[in-house]
Design a protein around this motif. Structure first.
Motif, PDB file in Angstrom:
ATOM      1  N   GLY A   1      20.911  17.339  -9.244  1.00 57.44           N
ATOM      2  CA  GLY A   1      20.852  17.735 -10.656  1.00 57.44           C
ATOM      3  C   GLY A   1      21.884  18.806 -10.933  1.00 57.44           C
ATOM      4  O   GLY A   1      21.991  19.797 -10.207  1.00 57.44           O
ATOM      5  N   VAL A   2      22.655  18.607 -12.023  1.00 57.27           N
ATOM      6  CA  VAL A   2      23.671  19.596 -12.389  1.00 57.27           C
ATOM      7  C   VAL A   2      23.469  20.098 -13.820  1.00 57.27           C
ATOM      8  O   VAL A   2      24.365  20.676 -14.416  1.00 57.27           O
ATOM      9  CB  VAL A   2      25.102  19.041 -12.185  1.00 57.27           C
TER      10      VAL A   2
ATOM     11  N   THR B   1      17.562  19.513  -7.348  1.00 61.47           N
ATOM     12  CA  THR B   1      17.832  19.869  -8.741  1.00 61.47           C
ATOM     13  C   THR B   1      18.471  21.256  -8.856  1.00 61.47           C
ATOM     14  O   THR B   1      18.436  22.050  -7.919  1.00 61.47           O
ATOM     15  CB  THR B   1      16.533  19.872  -9.562  1.00 61.47           C
ATOM     16  N   LYS B   2      19.029  21.512  -9.999  1.00 63.47           N
ATOM     17  CA  LYS B   2      19.535  22.842 -10.373  1.00 63.47           C
ATOM     18  C   LYS B   2      20.643  23.394  -9.488  1.00 63.47           C
ATOM     19  O   LYS B   2      20.761  24.603  -9.312  1.00 63.47           O
ATOM     20  CB  LYS B   2      18.366  23.825 -10.459  1.00 63.47           C
TER      21      LYS B   2
ATOM     22  N   VAL C   1       6.570  26.523 -18.098  1.00 68.45           N
ATOM     23  CA  VAL C   1       6.472  25.637 -19.261  1.00 68.45           C
ATOM     24  C   VAL C   1       5.050  25.665 -19.819  1.00 68.45           C
ATOM     25  O   VAL C   1       4.812  25.502 -21.010  1.00 68.45           O
ATOM     26  CB  VAL C   1       6.818  24.183 -18.844  1.00 68.45           C
TER      27      VAL C   1
ATOM     28  N   VAL D   1      14.752  16.510 -21.066  1.00 68.89           N
ATOM     29  CA  VAL D   1      15.717  16.759 -22.146  1.00 68.89           C
ATOM     30  C   VAL D   1      16.515  15.481 -22.386  1.00 68.89           C
ATOM     31  O   VAL D   1      17.212  14.998 -21.493  1.00 68.89           O
ATOM     32  CB  VAL D   1      16.660  17.932 -21.793  1.00 68.89           C
TER      33      VAL D   1
ATOM     34  N   GLU E   1       9.988  21.902  -9.927  1.00 71.08           N
ATOM     35  CA  GLU E   1      11.246  21.540  -9.273  1.00 71.08           C
ATOM     36  C   GLU E   1      12.136  20.697 -10.170  1.00 71.08           C
ATOM     37  O   GLU E   1      13.333  20.540  -9.896  1.00 71.08           O
ATOM     38  CB  GLU E   1      10.967  20.747  -7.981  1.00 71.08           C
ATOM     39  N   GLY E   2      11.511  20.117 -11.214  1.00 77.42           N
ATOM     40  CA  GLY E   2      12.270  19.202 -12.074  1.00 77.42           C
ATOM     41  C   GLY E   2      11.748  17.776 -11.941  1.00 77.42           C
ATOM     42  O   GLY E   2      12.493  16.812 -12.111  1.00 77.42           O
ATOM     43  N   LYS E   3      10.435  17.676 -11.678  1.00 77.65           N
ATOM     44  CA  LYS E   3       9.829  16.342 -11.519  1.00 77.65           C
ATOM     45  C   LYS E   3       9.874  15.567 -12.827  1.00 77.65           C
ATOM     46  O   LYS E   3      10.022  14.348 -12.829  1.00 77.65           O
ATOM     47  CB  LYS E   3       8.362  16.480 -11.055  1.00 77.65           C
ATOM     48  N   GLY E   4       9.739  16.298 -13.943  1.00 76.10           N
ATOM     49  CA  GLY E   4       9.779  15.639 -15.248  1.00 76.10           C
ATOM     50  C   GLY E   4      11.103  14.940 -15.457  1.00 76.10           C
ATOM     51  O   GLY E   4      11.163  13.766 -15.800  1.00 76.10           O
ATOM     52  N   LYS E   5      12.175  15.663 -15.197  1.00 82.63           N
ATOM     53  CA  LYS E   5      13.504  15.090 -15.367  1.00 82.63           C
ATOM     54  C   LYS E   5      13.709  13.920 -14.397  1.00 82.63           C
ATOM     55  O   LYS E   5      14.227  12.865 -14.779  1.00 82.63           O
ATOM     56  CB  LYS E   5      14.581  16.150 -15.146  1.00 82.63           C
TER      57      LYS E   5
ATOM     58  N   GLY F   1       3.526  21.279 -16.292  1.00 84.44           N
ATOM     59  CA  GLY F   1       4.428  21.378 -17.433  1.00 84.44           C
ATOM     60  C   GLY F   1       5.718  20.708 -17.000  1.00 84.44           C
ATOM     61  O   GLY F   1       6.455  21.247 -16.186  1.00 84.44           O
ATOM     62  N   HIS F   2       5.950  19.487 -17.469  1.00 80.54           N
ATOM     63  CA  HIS F   2       7.127  18.722 -17.050  1.00 80.54           C
ATOM     64  C   HIS F   2       8.101  18.625 -18.213  1.00 80.54           C
ATOM     65  O   HIS F   2       7.759  18.117 -19.280  1.00 80.54           O
ATOM     66  CB  HIS F   2       6.714  17.329 -16.580  1.00 80.54           C
ATOM     67  N   THR F   3       9.315  19.116 -17.995  1.00 81.85           N
ATOM     68  CA  THR F   3      10.310  19.140 -19.066  1.00 81.85           C
ATOM     69  C   THR F   3      11.270  17.960 -18.947  1.00 81.85           C
ATOM     70  O   THR F   3      11.756  17.665 -17.855  1.00 81.85           O
ATOM     71  CB  THR F   3      11.148  20.434 -18.982  1.00 81.85           C
TER      72      THR F   3
ATOM     73  N   ASP G   1      23.621  23.395 -10.290  1.00 74.54           N
ATOM     74  CA  ASP G   1      24.521  24.091 -11.226  1.00 74.54           C
ATOM     75  C   ASP G   1      24.209  25.587 -11.330  1.00 74.54           C
ATOM     76  O   ASP G   1      25.099  26.401 -11.574  1.00 74.54           O
ATOM     77  CB  ASP G   1      24.439  23.449 -12.622  1.00 74.54           C
ATOM     78  N   VAL G   2      22.926  25.931 -11.128  1.00 74.60           N
ATOM     79  CA  VAL G   2      22.510  27.337 -11.258  1.00 74.60           C
ATOM     80  C   VAL G   2      23.135  28.187 -10.139  1.00 74.60           C
ATOM     81  O   VAL G   2      23.297  29.393 -10.283  1.00 74.60           O
ATOM     82  CB  VAL G   2      20.958  27.425 -11.253  1.00 74.60           C
TER      83      VAL G   2
HETATM   84  P1  GDP Z   1       8.553  20.093 -13.280  1.00 77.28           P
HETATM   85  O1  GDP Z   1       7.266  20.786 -13.534  1.00 77.28           O
HETATM   86  O2  GDP Z   1       8.782  19.821 -11.848  1.00 77.28           O
HETATM   87  O3  GDP Z   1       8.736  18.877 -14.137  1.00 77.28           O
HETATM   88  O4  GDP Z   1       9.695  21.125 -13.712  1.00 77.28           O
HETATM   89  P2  GDP Z   1       9.713  22.046 -15.044  1.00 77.28           P
HETATM   90  O5  GDP Z   1      10.011  21.198 -16.214  1.00 77.28           O
HETATM   91  O6  GDP Z   1       8.487  22.887 -15.087  1.00 77.28           O
HETATM   92  O7  GDP Z   1      10.902  23.036 -14.707  1.00 77.28           O
HETATM   93  C1  GDP Z   1      12.169  22.567 -14.406  1.00 77.28           C
HETATM   94  C2  GDP Z   1      13.160  23.171 -15.411  1.00 77.28           C
HETATM   95  O8  GDP Z   1      14.468  22.971 -14.940  1.00 77.28           O
HETATM   96  C3  GDP Z   1      13.120  22.542 -16.784  1.00 77.28           C
HETATM   97  O9  GDP Z   1      13.446  23.505 -17.744  1.00 77.28           O
HETATM   98  C4  GDP Z   1      14.200  21.460 -16.711  1.00 77.28           C
HETATM   99  O10 GDP Z   1      14.750  21.132 -17.973  1.00 77.28           O
HETATM  100  C5  GDP Z   1      15.210  22.154 -15.847  1.00 77.28           C
HETATM  101  N1  GDP Z   1      16.045  21.294 -14.996  1.00 77.28           N
HETATM  102  C6  GDP Z   1      15.689  20.182 -14.294  1.00 77.28           C
HETATM  103  N2  GDP Z   1      16.717  19.763 -13.533  1.00 77.28           N
HETATM  104  C7  GDP Z   1      17.738  20.617 -13.764  1.00 77.28           C
HETATM  105  C8  GDP Z   1      19.068  20.721 -13.249  1.00 77.28           C
HETATM  106  O11 GDP Z   1      19.527  19.961 -12.394  1.00 77.28           O
HETATM  107  N3  GDP Z   1      19.829  21.774 -13.714  1.00 77.28           N
HETATM  108  C9  GDP Z   1      19.363  22.670 -14.633  1.00 77.28           C
HETATM  109  N4  GDP Z   1      20.161  23.654 -15.023  1.00 77.28           N
HETATM  110  N5  GDP Z   1      18.118  22.586 -15.124  1.00 77.28           N
HETATM  111  C10 GDP Z   1      17.324  21.587 -14.691  1.00 77.28           C
END
Ligand code: GDP
Ligand code: IMO
Ligand code: MG
Length: 426
Positions: free
Chosen positions: A411-412, A328-329, A297, A44, A14-18, A40-42, A331-332
């Protein structure tokens, strides 16, 4: 000062890493409480991408003490590979602490994961193959290896021998490699001195920090719908990624927690097998996958995609006692004329707003959609709620209503800065 749990509200990614990184910049401790390198937590930062598997995402924030709690299962090979990789990129990992009670993923449980999947034939789970399930099974079966066992070599050797003997019989039967217990033990014991300086009593460290007034963030791996108790069993992981898991996985009591943040995508994805009512197994889903960059990831597998499911979200609100949603996301979703949102299910012709009592009901659930007006603008530069197009604001407000929980942030974009914070938590 707050203690905040950050966890997945859907099926993971879901974007837990961010979210952890973003909140972690104002945090003293970040504690990972469940799962292992299946995650796999991304994150940036300044355009540079970090993919974290076993290490808490909080490790990237300066001044944070990252902690691996007792609820995590640790693959020692992966731990040191990841530490080396992250350190070589200039991140200071010297403060990392690990619970001496955390269980070790021995090499034979990676094989066991494969053996289990083979035995399931067409009914496979689609695990990440990291040995997660077999290691939690050994833990429950009281034949697991804990990190503290590395300091009692003879006992560890005996434990490995006892646990491996029946597994080797299985490996032989399914044409997998049989392992030598002495080699396995030697390999594990070779990590003892390197891991020693990181060990601590996580419960004591975290509770002391809370007593001092420090901020603590608990970072969940996986997600509510992958929870061993509350998810779509057996298509789940083998831990408790839900709020309760943060407590047992780190040794804190429920009275110490201030906020529980559920991270949710503005739509839905799932990796691996199992039911997914709003799945778009068609061109629309494919386009959403491409637009959202929905590829795993950890395993690189394409993620299954679908619309936002408010029944799942309400369930996550209830199971976790969510105080906030980090959406999150968003923007998508720019560029759709209308966006369907699942508000209820029909099961055998009967409408239900809640999770069906029995899994067969969930598998048969037909989503009831409400079509919300979309927007065409690129919203990736918006930094306040008011800057969002009216239709996007209305989308958020409707999701909030349906989810029975406020949406704390939006998240955008993938970058650390690409977040609209509506209600600051720290
Ligand atoms: P996690 O496992 O919950 O940490 O999430 P992942 O890292 O596996 O997948 C989430 C993906 O969405 C990653 O590539 C992030 O960089 C990306 N991401 C997180 N928040 C946003 C957002 O608000 N917008 C966009 N476009 N990408 C996002
Ligand atoms: P993060 O933390 C998405 C899924 C696997 C499989 C099931 C069981 O990045 O959100 P396992 O290897 O845990 O026994 O696999 O759970 N799964 C995940 N899906 N995100 C994850 O982690 C996941 N971790 C496990 O795909 O369906
Ligand atoms: Mg992920």
């Amino acid at each position: 000062m707050p203690a905040v749990i950050v966890l997945g509200a859907q099926w993971g990614d879901e974007g837990k890493g961010k979210a952890t990184d973003q909140l972690g910049q104002h945090t003293d401790l970040v504690v990972k409480f469940n799962g292992g390198n299946n995650a796999g937590h991304t994150v940036v930062i300044d355009g540079e991408k970090y993919a974290l598997h076993l290490l808490p995402a909080g490790i990237l924030s300066e001044g944070v003490t990252p902690i691996i709690g007792n609820g995590v299962v640790v693959d020692l090979d992966v731990l040191f590979e990841e530490l080396e990789d992250i350190t070589s990129r200039g991140v200071d990992c010297s403060r990392l602490l690990i619970s001496s009670n955390a269980h070790i993923i021995p090499p034979y449980n990676r094989l066991m994961d494969q053996a289990n999947e083979r035995a399931r034939g067409n009914n496979l789970i689609g695990t990440t193959g990291r040995g997660i399930g077999p290691t939690y099974a050994d833990k429950m079966n009281r034949i697991g290896l804990r990190i503290q066992d590395l300091f009692h070599p003879e006992e560890l050797r005996a434990k490995v021998e006892a646990a491996l003997a029946p597994k080797n019989t299985i490996f032989e039967a399914v044409d997998l490699q049989v392992l030598d217990p002495a080699e396995v033990s030697d390999h594990l014991l070779s990590f003892a001195e390197r891991v020693k300086p990181m060990l601590c009593d996580v419960s004591l460290v975290v509770n002391d920090a809370l007593d001092r007034g420090d901020t603590v963030l608990f970072e969940g791996g996986q997600a509510t719908m992958l929870d061993i108790d509350h998810g779509t069993y057996p298509f789940v992981t083998s831990s408790n990624p839900t709020a309760g898991g943060a407590l047992t996985g780190s040794g804190v009591g429920p009275t110490r927690i201030d906020r529980v943040v559920g991270v949710a995508k503005a739509y839905t994805t799932r990796v691996g097998e199992g039911p997914f009512p709003t799945e778009l197994d068609n061109k629309v889903g494919e386009a959403l996958r491409t637009k959202g960059g929905e590829f795993g990831v950890t395993t690189g597998r394409p993620r299954r995609t679908g619309w936002f499911d408010a029944v799942v979200m309400r369930y996550a609100t209830r199971i976790n006692g969510l105080t906030d949603i980090c959406l999150t996301k968003l923007d998508v979703l720019s560029g759709y004329e209308t966006i369907p949102v699942c508000v209820a299910y029909e099961v055998d012709g009967v409408r239900t707003e809640e999770m069906p009592l029995d899994q067969a009901g969930f598998e048969a659930a037909v989503p009831v959609y409400e079509e919300l007006p979309g927007w065409s603008e690129d919203i990736s530069q918006c930094r306040s709620f008011d800057e969002l197009p009216q239709a996007a604001q209305d989308y958020i407000k409707r999701l909030e209503e349906l989810s029975r929980c406020r949406i704390q942030s939006i998240g955008v974009g993938p970058g650390r800065e690409a977040t609209i914070v509506r209600y600051p938590l720290m």
